[in-house]
Motif scaffolding. Sequence first.
Motif, PDB file in Angstrom:
ATOM      1  N   UNK A 271      12.994  28.134  51.813  1.00 24.61           N
ATOM      2  CA  UNK A 271      11.797  28.695  51.254  1.00 24.61           C
ATOM      3  C   UNK A 271      11.475  29.782  51.872  1.00 24.61           C
ATOM      4  N   UNK A 272      11.786  30.104  53.249  1.00 28.50           N
ATOM      5  CA  UNK A 272      11.294  31.398  53.947  1.00 28.50           C
ATOM      6  C   UNK A 272      12.205  32.422  53.868  1.00 28.50           C
ATOM      7  N   UNK A 273      13.363  32.454  53.321  1.00 29.72           N
ATOM      8  CA  UNK A 273      14.507  33.327  53.238  1.00 29.72           C
ATOM      9  C   UNK A 273      15.062  33.306  51.826  1.00 29.72           C
ATOM     10  N   UNK A 274      14.438  34.212  51.015  1.00 28.42           N
ATOM     11  CA  UNK A 274      14.897  34.278  49.340  1.00 28.42           C
ATOM     12  C   UNK A 274      16.382  34.536  49.411  1.00 28.42           C
TER      13      UNK A 274
ATOM     14  N   UNK B  27      26.344  39.265  52.908  1.00 21.79           N
ATOM     15  CA  UNK B  27      25.323  38.764  52.709  1.00 21.79           C
ATOM     16  C   UNK B  27      25.321  37.109  53.769  1.00 21.79           C
ATOM     17  N   UNK B  28      24.955  36.118  53.164  1.00 21.84           N
ATOM     18  CA  UNK B  28      24.893  34.900  53.846  1.00 21.84           C
ATOM     19  C   UNK B  28      26.075  34.152  53.787  1.00 21.84           C
ATOM     20  N   UNK B  29      27.133  34.431  53.056  1.00 19.30           N
ATOM     21  CA  UNK B  29      28.196  33.696  53.032  1.00 19.30           C
ATOM     22  C   UNK B  29      29.287  33.878  54.433  1.00 19.30           C
ATOM     23  N   UNK B  30      29.742  33.008  54.815  1.00 16.95           N
ATOM     24  CA  UNK B  30      30.528  32.833  55.918  1.00 16.95           C
ATOM     25  C   UNK B  30      31.524  33.840  56.196  1.00 16.95           C
ATOM     26  N   UNK B  31      31.691  34.482  57.354  1.00 14.75           N
ATOM     27  CA  UNK B  31      32.527  35.450  57.641  1.00 14.75           C
ATOM     28  C   UNK B  31      33.635  35.254  58.753  1.00 14.75           C
ATOM     29  N   UNK B  32      34.606  34.329  58.197  1.00 14.80           N
ATOM     30  CA  UNK B  32      35.518  33.782  59.138  1.00 14.80           C
ATOM     31  C   UNK B  32      36.293  34.779  59.994  1.00 14.80           C
ATOM     32  N   UNK B  33      36.702  34.410  61.297  1.00 15.80           N
ATOM     33  CA  UNK B  33      37.196  35.511  62.077  1.00 15.80           C
ATOM     34  C   UNK B  33      38.458  35.948  61.667  1.00 15.80           C
ATOM     35  N   UNK B  34      39.367  35.141  60.957  1.00 14.47           N
ATOM     36  CA  UNK B  34      40.647  35.607  60.728  1.00 14.47           C
ATOM     37  C   UNK B  34      40.580  36.368  59.347  1.00 14.47           C
ATOM     38  N   UNK B  35      39.384  36.373  58.518  1.00 17.64           N
ATOM     39  CA  UNK B  35      39.397  36.839  57.271  1.00 17.64           C
ATOM     40  C   UNK B  35      40.028  38.275  57.091  1.00 17.64           C
TER      41      UNK B  35
ATOM     42  N   UNK C 183      13.394  50.405  53.838  1.00 18.14           N
ATOM     43  CA  UNK C 183      14.633  50.917  54.840  1.00 18.14           C
ATOM     44  C   UNK C 183      14.765  49.759  55.812  1.00 18.14           C
ATOM     45  N   UNK C 184      13.449  49.224  56.476  1.00 22.44           N
ATOM     46  CA  UNK C 184      13.791  48.341  57.645  1.00 22.44           C
ATOM     47  C   UNK C 184      14.175  47.068  56.963  1.00 22.44           C
ATOM     48  N   UNK C 185      13.818  46.558  55.696  1.00 23.98           N
ATOM     49  CA  UNK C 185      14.266  45.452  55.649  1.00 23.98           C
ATOM     50  C   UNK C 185      15.953  45.480  55.133  1.00 23.98           C
ATOM     51  N   UNK C 186      16.548  46.498  54.829  1.00 23.54           N
ATOM     52  CA  UNK C 186      17.965  46.726  54.541  1.00 23.54           C
ATOM     53  C   UNK C 186      18.542  46.774  55.591  1.00 23.54           C
ATOM     54  N   UNK C 187      18.069  47.564  56.543  1.00 21.78           N
ATOM     55  CA  UNK C 187      18.642  47.732  58.114  1.00 21.78           C
ATOM     56  C   UNK C 187      18.779  46.327  58.645  1.00 21.78           C
ATOM     57  N   UNK C 188      17.621  45.605  58.674  1.00 21.18           N
ATOM     58  CA  UNK C 188      17.555  44.376  59.284  1.00 21.18           C
ATOM     59  C   UNK C 188      18.857  43.465  58.742  1.00 21.18           C
ATOM     60  N   UNK C 189      18.966  43.499  57.278  1.00 20.10           N
ATOM     61  CA  UNK C 189      19.941  42.584  56.823  1.00 20.10           C
ATOM     62  C   UNK C 189      21.441  43.011  57.101  1.00 20.10           C
ATOM     63  N   UNK C 190      21.469  44.514  57.357  1.00 15.89           N
ATOM     64  CA  UNK C 190      22.796  45.117  57.601  1.00 15.89           C
ATOM     65  C   UNK C 190      23.086  44.999  59.183  1.00 15.89           C
ATOM     66  N   UNK C 191      22.360  44.575  60.000  1.00 13.50           N
ATOM     67  CA  UNK C 191      22.531  44.452  61.482  1.00 13.50           C
ATOM     68  C   UNK C 191      22.173  43.197  61.911  1.00 13.50           C
TER      69      UNK C 191
END
Length: 298
Positions: A3-6, A68-76, A173-181
């Motif tokens: 609920x804290x992370x839409x 997003x919040x989908x896994x990023x496998x190292x070998x992808x 801008x701050x929200x998108x930067x936080x998501x991008x980093x």
Amino acid sequence: MNAGAPEEGRTVDVGGVRTNYHDRGDGAPVLLIHGSGPGVSAWANWRTVLPALARQRRVLAPDILGFGYTERPRAAVYGPDSWLDHLLGFLDALGLPRVSVVGNSFGGALALRLATEAPDRVDRLVLMGSVGVPFPITPGLEAVWGFEPSLDAMRRLLRWFTFDTGRLTDDLAELRLAAATRPGVHEAYRSMFPAPRQAMVDALAVDQQRIAALPHPTLLVHGRDDKVIPLASSMRLFDLIPHAELHVFPRCGHWVQIERAERFAGLVEAFLADGTGTEDAGLAAAVDRPQPRAMMSR
């Protein structure tokens, strides 16, 4: 669901990859495929229209492999083939043999690839500001794919997306930067779109003979003032796809689903509810103007 992370919805295993997705409503299923901006997620892309689209049908919005919040496998290895495999695996994991598909920008190219590679899995097709045919990369798309994180860079980048820049705030801008980093996010993003970035425009293009053979009723939507993907891209798709309609919004940039959220949702709802498209061999384009509304057909 957290609920804290839409941005975080449900999780499903897709070929060993923990995949984040949103699942709203009941009825005929619709798959929403997001675009490719830095910090993008299914929630960031579709949050303004998800509730409206879910009123009459089941709407599924996954974070594509590497985003997003989908896994990023190292070998992808990221590219059109792995993204298509992930989307097909997502449909299989949820037991969905056939869906309508709404694709935004980069997601439009994936929607086109899905429709041409697995036409029996697609009912109706909506492409918004879509990639998928060849065009010279725009300065706006170069800025999107070449983004390097800083608050100033994010402020500048957001101005490429909208016609009305007055709605852009430092908070956004701050929200998108936080998501991008978030850890690992930018590293994956940089690997997807290396220079020269024209190569990815070309890689995302779908064979035009296969586009011209699409049997699906298709709605094309574009902002007339889009500085990221040229309107000519949707015009070319309109020329190619036999059962296509084109709607162009004036005074609108690349973020149609945000700048014209209510109108966009209404268009998509009406189009998905219309079961007559496959019997109508004619092509129609609706160009939305303040007054009057002009219709063109051929």
